[in-house]
Structures are given as C-alpha cells and as structure tokens.
Write an enzyme that holds these catalytic residues in place. Structure first.
Site, PDB file in Angstrom:
ATOM      1  N   ASN A  40      41.432 -29.324 -14.753  1.00 58.50           N
ATOM      2  CA  ASN A  40      41.733 -30.650 -15.331  1.00 58.50           C
ATOM      3  C   ASN A  40      43.140 -30.672 -15.913  1.00 58.50           C
ATOM      4  O   ASN A  40      43.847 -31.674 -15.804  1.00 58.50           O
ATOM      5  CB  ASN A  40      40.707 -31.014 -16.411  1.00 58.50           C
ATOM      6  CG  ASN A  40      39.462 -31.631 -15.814  1.00 58.50           C
ATOM      7  OD1 ASN A  40      39.502 -32.757 -15.324  1.00 58.50           O
ATOM      8  ND2 ASN A  40      38.369 -30.892 -15.819  1.00 58.50           N
ATOM      9  N   ASN A  46      37.713 -36.124 -24.901  1.00 59.32           N
ATOM     10  CA  ASN A  46      37.015 -35.006 -24.249  1.00 59.32           C
ATOM     11  C   ASN A  46      36.479 -35.463 -22.903  1.00 59.32           C
ATOM     12  O   ASN A  46      36.133 -36.634 -22.727  1.00 59.32           O
ATOM     13  CB  ASN A  46      35.846 -34.525 -25.113  1.00 59.32           C
ATOM     14  CG  ASN A  46      35.149 -33.311 -24.517  1.00 59.32           C
ATOM     15  OD1 ASN A  46      35.814 -32.395 -24.008  1.00 59.32           O
ATOM     16  ND2 ASN A  46      33.828 -33.284 -24.539  1.00 59.32           N
ATOM     17  N   HIS A 101      33.427 -34.491 -20.183  1.00 60.33           N
ATOM     18  CA  HIS A 101      32.159 -33.764 -20.181  1.00 60.33           C
ATOM     19  C   HIS A 101      31.462 -33.972 -18.839  1.00 60.33           C
ATOM     20  O   HIS A 101      31.348 -35.111 -18.367  1.00 60.33           O
ATOM     21  CB  HIS A 101      31.268 -34.264 -21.332  1.00 60.33           C
ATOM     22  CG  HIS A 101      29.980 -33.514 -21.404  1.00 60.33           C
ATOM     23  ND1 HIS A 101      29.888 -32.247 -21.941  1.00 60.33           N
ATOM     24  CD2 HIS A 101      28.738 -33.832 -20.970  1.00 60.33           C
ATOM     25  CE1 HIS A 101      28.643 -31.827 -21.841  1.00 60.33           C
ATOM     26  NE2 HIS A 101      27.916 -32.771 -21.255  1.00 60.33           N
ATOM     27  N   SER A 118      31.797 -37.906 -17.782  1.00 60.93           N
ATOM     28  CA  SER A 118      32.090 -38.896 -18.826  1.00 60.93           C
ATOM     29  C   SER A 118      33.356 -38.485 -19.572  1.00 60.93           C
ATOM     30  O   SER A 118      33.589 -37.298 -19.805  1.00 60.93           O
ATOM     31  CB  SER A 118      30.961 -38.938 -19.870  1.00 60.93           C
ATOM     32  OG  SER A 118      29.723 -39.187 -19.267  1.00 60.93           O
ATOM     33  N   LEU A 174      28.238 -33.847 -31.414  1.00 58.42           N
ATOM     34  CA  LEU A 174      28.528 -33.095 -30.191  1.00 58.42           C
ATOM     35  C   LEU A 174      28.345 -33.953 -28.930  1.00 58.42           C
ATOM     36  O   LEU A 174      27.251 -34.452 -28.672  1.00 58.42           O
ATOM     37  CB  LEU A 174      27.626 -31.850 -30.106  1.00 58.42           C
ATOM     38  CG  LEU A 174      27.731 -31.036 -28.814  1.00 58.42           C
ATOM     39  CD1 LEU A 174      29.098 -30.383 -28.670  1.00 58.42           C
ATOM     40  CD2 LEU A 174      26.630 -30.007 -28.723  1.00 58.42           C
ATOM     41  N   ASP A 175      29.406 -34.090 -28.153  1.00 61.47           N
ATOM     42  CA  ASP A 175      29.403 -34.894 -26.915  1.00 61.47           C
ATOM     43  C   ASP A 175      28.831 -36.292 -27.150  1.00 61.47           C
ATOM     44  O   ASP A 175      28.247 -36.899 -26.239  1.00 61.47           O
ATOM     45  CB  ASP A 175      28.612 -34.178 -25.797  1.00 61.47           C
ATOM     46  CG  ASP A 175      29.243 -32.840 -25.428  1.00 61.47           C
ATOM     47  OD1 ASP A 175      30.478 -32.737 -25.452  1.00 61.47           O
ATOM     48  OD2 ASP A 175      28.491 -31.895 -25.122  1.00 61.47           O
TER      49      ASP A 175
END
Ligand code: GAR
Length: 217
Positions: A18, A109, A111, A138, A146-147
């Site tokens: 990424n 972030n 995920h 996502s 968290l996430d």
C-alpha cells in the site's frame, strides 16, 4: 511556483505494498510522503521508501517497556515531522487513546474487510469460514475504537468457490491499491474531513449505505 502538496507520514509494519501504491500515485497527485515510520526493523516497506529517498525511521515497539511509552515516542516523532495527515498502511499496532486524541481527525487506516464485519486480524480466513459471498476493503478515520472509526470508502470483491485466504487477500489488495491513494487525495484537497466523529465528503456525511458508491468517485 509549485502548489504545496499535503504532507503525509505513512506508518507501516511489513511489506508495504500500500505504501508503494501511495508512492506511485503521489508523483502526480496532491500529496507528498515526507516520512515512513515502521515499528518493525525488518519491514520491507522501509526498502521501498529508501529507494525513493523518502526519510525512514524505526520505532521498535519491542524496545519499550509499555504500550504507553511506545505510543508517546511514536507521537513525538510524528509531531516533529509535522505532517497534515498520518496514513496507516499495514501498521499492525493498536494506537492508544492519547495518540489518537493528539492527531484527531488526521489519521486514516485501511482494513482488509467490509467493516463493521471482521475487525482485527485473519479477516480473509474469517470471511471464507463464515460462508460470505462478498469480502473487501474499508478505509476509515482512526478513533480509539479498534477498526471502528467513521467509514470513508469500501470496495467489494467476490468470495469464489474454493477460495483460499491467500488468493482472496491478493484480490483484496488490488482494490486496496486503488482505493487508498484516492481517499488520501480527497483529504489532501480538503474534500474529506472528520467532524463530530463523522466522515464528511464535500460537507456531506458519509453513511455506511453510501461508502461503496463514494469509492467510485
Ligand atoms: C493490507 O491488507 C492492509 O489492509 C492490512 O495489512 C495489509 C498490509 O499490506 N492492514 C491491516 O490488517 C490493519 N488492521 P501491505 O504491507 O502490503 O500494504
């Protein structure tokens, strides 16, 4: 005179594919990677950054006696670099509340699941084991959950008959490499913001029902 580009710091723990997608798209985009930080000395992403003459730093979490001390060292380092945005790209440490609050609304972030499904790890195996027909990626703002921060964009991939976690992960990664540079450029242009714990694109609140559509823009 060159238009100033949005300064981003990328945090990694591993391969950095990424990161590579961000490096490649930054050449013709509105953001610039000013530093790459890894919590793992052996992360291959560090080589990718060095190849592009991007400054790198290692902050090895195993050398700190507590999570709080690691978080503080990381936050102090990031603050010294003074980026406008912090981009987690395969960064496999949970950031504590003090870090998140210090850079509120400025941390993204990626995920590998269709959140809120499968937060945490082993997402591809869990999607296959659950018999899901669709899986994906996502991108969200980071909060202390968290996430669980506000979703910005998602892309789906089908789960195929006889899929393996590795094959599925590879197909999801292809989508990640498209979606992440796009979202970072939205932030860099000022179109994307976090307000009152909501993700806003062009001043409109992004809802779970439209993040898939938004990712096409
Ligand atoms: C990516 O699939 C990313 O979504 C995932 O780690 C991989 C890193 O690959 N991130 C997480 O699981 C974060 N919870 P990369 O190092 O090749 O970019």
């Amino acid at each position: 005179m060159e238009t100033p580009r949005c300064r981003i710091v990328v945090l990694i723990s591993g391969n950095g594919s990424n990161l590579q997608a961000l490096i490649d798209s930054s050449r013709a985009s509105n953001f610039k990677i000013v530093a790459v930080i890894s919590n793992k000395p052996e992360a291959y992403g560090l080589q990718r950054a060095k190849h592009e003459d991007i400054p790198t730093q290692i902050i090895d979490h195993t050398t700190f006696e507590s999570r709080t001390k690691f978080d503080k060292a990381l936050a102090d380092t990031v603050e010294d670099i003074n980026p406008e945005l912090i981009v987690l790209a395969g960064f496999m440490r949970i950031l504590g509340n003090s870090f998140v609050m210090r850079f509120k609304g400025r941390i993204l972030n990626i995920h590998p699941s269709l959140l809120p499904k499968f937060p945490g790890t082993n997402t591809h195996k869990r999607a296959i084991d659950s018999g899901d027909k669709e899986h994906g990626v996502s991108v969200h703002f980071v909060t202390s959950e968290l996430d669980g921060g506000p979703l910005i964009a998602q892309e789906k991939v089908p789960v195929l008959k006889d899929d393996t976690p590795q094959a599925l992960a590879a197909r999801v990664l292809e989508k990640e490499h498209i979606i992440y540079p796009k979202v970072v450029s939205w932030f860099a242009s000022g179109r994307l913001k976090m307000k009152n714990n909501d993700a806003m694109l062009d001043d409109e609140k992004l809802l779970l029902s439209n993040v898939l559509i938004q990712s096409q823009k």
